[in-house]
Design an enzyme around this catalytic site. Sequence first.
Site, PDB file in Angstrom:
ATOM      1  N   ARG A 115     -42.576  41.723 -59.422  1.00 14.61           N
ATOM      2  CA  ARG A 115     -42.014  42.927 -58.287  1.00 14.61           C
ATOM      3  C   ARG A 115     -41.083  42.205 -57.128  1.00 14.61           C
ATOM      4  NH1 ARG A 115     -47.215  45.078 -58.559  1.00 14.61           N
ATOM      5  NH2 ARG A 115     -47.886  44.027 -56.064  1.00 14.61           N
ATOM      6  N   ASP A 143     -71.569  40.982 -41.576  1.00 10.28           N
ATOM      7  CA  ASP A 143     -71.286  41.495 -42.787  1.00 10.28           C
ATOM      8  C   ASP A 143     -71.055  42.914 -42.952  1.00 10.28           C
ATOM      9  OD1 ASP A 143     -71.927  38.795 -43.552  1.00 10.28           O
ATOM     10  OD2 ASP A 143     -74.200  39.524 -44.031  1.00 10.28           O
TER      11      ASP A 143
END
Length: 323
Positions: free
Chosen positions: A211, A127
């Site tokens: 885009r 983590d």
Amino acid sequence: MTRIGVLTSGGDAPGMNAAIRAVTRMAVDAGMDVVGVRRGFAGLMAGETTPLNARSVGGIIERGGTILGSARCPEFLTEEGRRVAVDAARAAGLDALVIIGGNGSQTGAYALSKMGVRVVGVASTIDNDLPGSEITIGVDTALNIALEAIDRLKTTAASHRRAFLVEVMGRDCGYLALMAGIAGGAEVVAIPEIPCDPEAIAKELRAAYERGKSHAIGVIAEGAKYPAAEIAAYFREHHERIGFDLRVTSLGHVQRGGAPGAFDRLLATRLGAAAVEALRNGRDGVLVGLLRGEIATTPLAEVSGTCKPLDLRLLHLARVMAS
Ligand code: ATP
């Protein structure tokens, strides 16, 4: 002769075996006796130990997981449970303990040290939310596994003009998701630190479509406010607004498995060796980690019960790079 115990606790991380090996070989080299404690704090309470020597830790540096096993141990959260652990450590003749694990494990390590046990922690969790180490054992390998998956999904996404939502691990910390998003060129990243609703993600994907992108990747941290499956359900109802056809992949525990990469093997070897050095130098009650590229110790008192904050400027970087 000094006898030290070594245990792995919490979620397993690639490189834990390399750390066990380093602790064992460094301690044996220093004339110490080494004992492996199985199943983390649960095994410590139950007195589950096994002698370790230079040979018994052979052939493990390249293996993921932990040969000692790991566990989450709710009993250890109580004063009574920790007293059982201290008594068991004394009964096993342990003069000191090396505890390899993440936040919860180092909080437990501090609790033991306050009860008079000599403890040194080794920073290990995928983590990367543990203070006292800018990067922890397992992070680099887990990140590379996530990246490999993202790269593969991008190939198929581009062929079918699809968007993929990829859910990555990391509990309450968005580090892995954000870094995988930046390195994998994701169009959008959702992390627990910044709540982000499905509509906002839909807008980002739509914008990417407009885009002219042929594909889009959204990386969703497991601890994000809306899990990937929930976002996908929302998208099914608003399909026409996104442009892309959408699929969801959860990497789950795949991310923990596999052989540790060179970075994690080296980090684990250096940190494991440094933990033994600290004990030899009469130090304990500290976490061994990597700070500014150097091996460093931080008092467990400063690490216990805290989380390393994520550098949120990187979220802006991820957004700009997605343009
Ligand atoms: P990861 O986050 O990588 O899974 P971790 O070490 O943070 O690793 P946890 O499950 O949080 O994993 O903690 C491992 C064990 O540490 C717990 O099962 C418990 O036995 C002990 N522990 C956790 N928090 C505390 C606490 N506050 N006090 C004492 N012991 C704790």
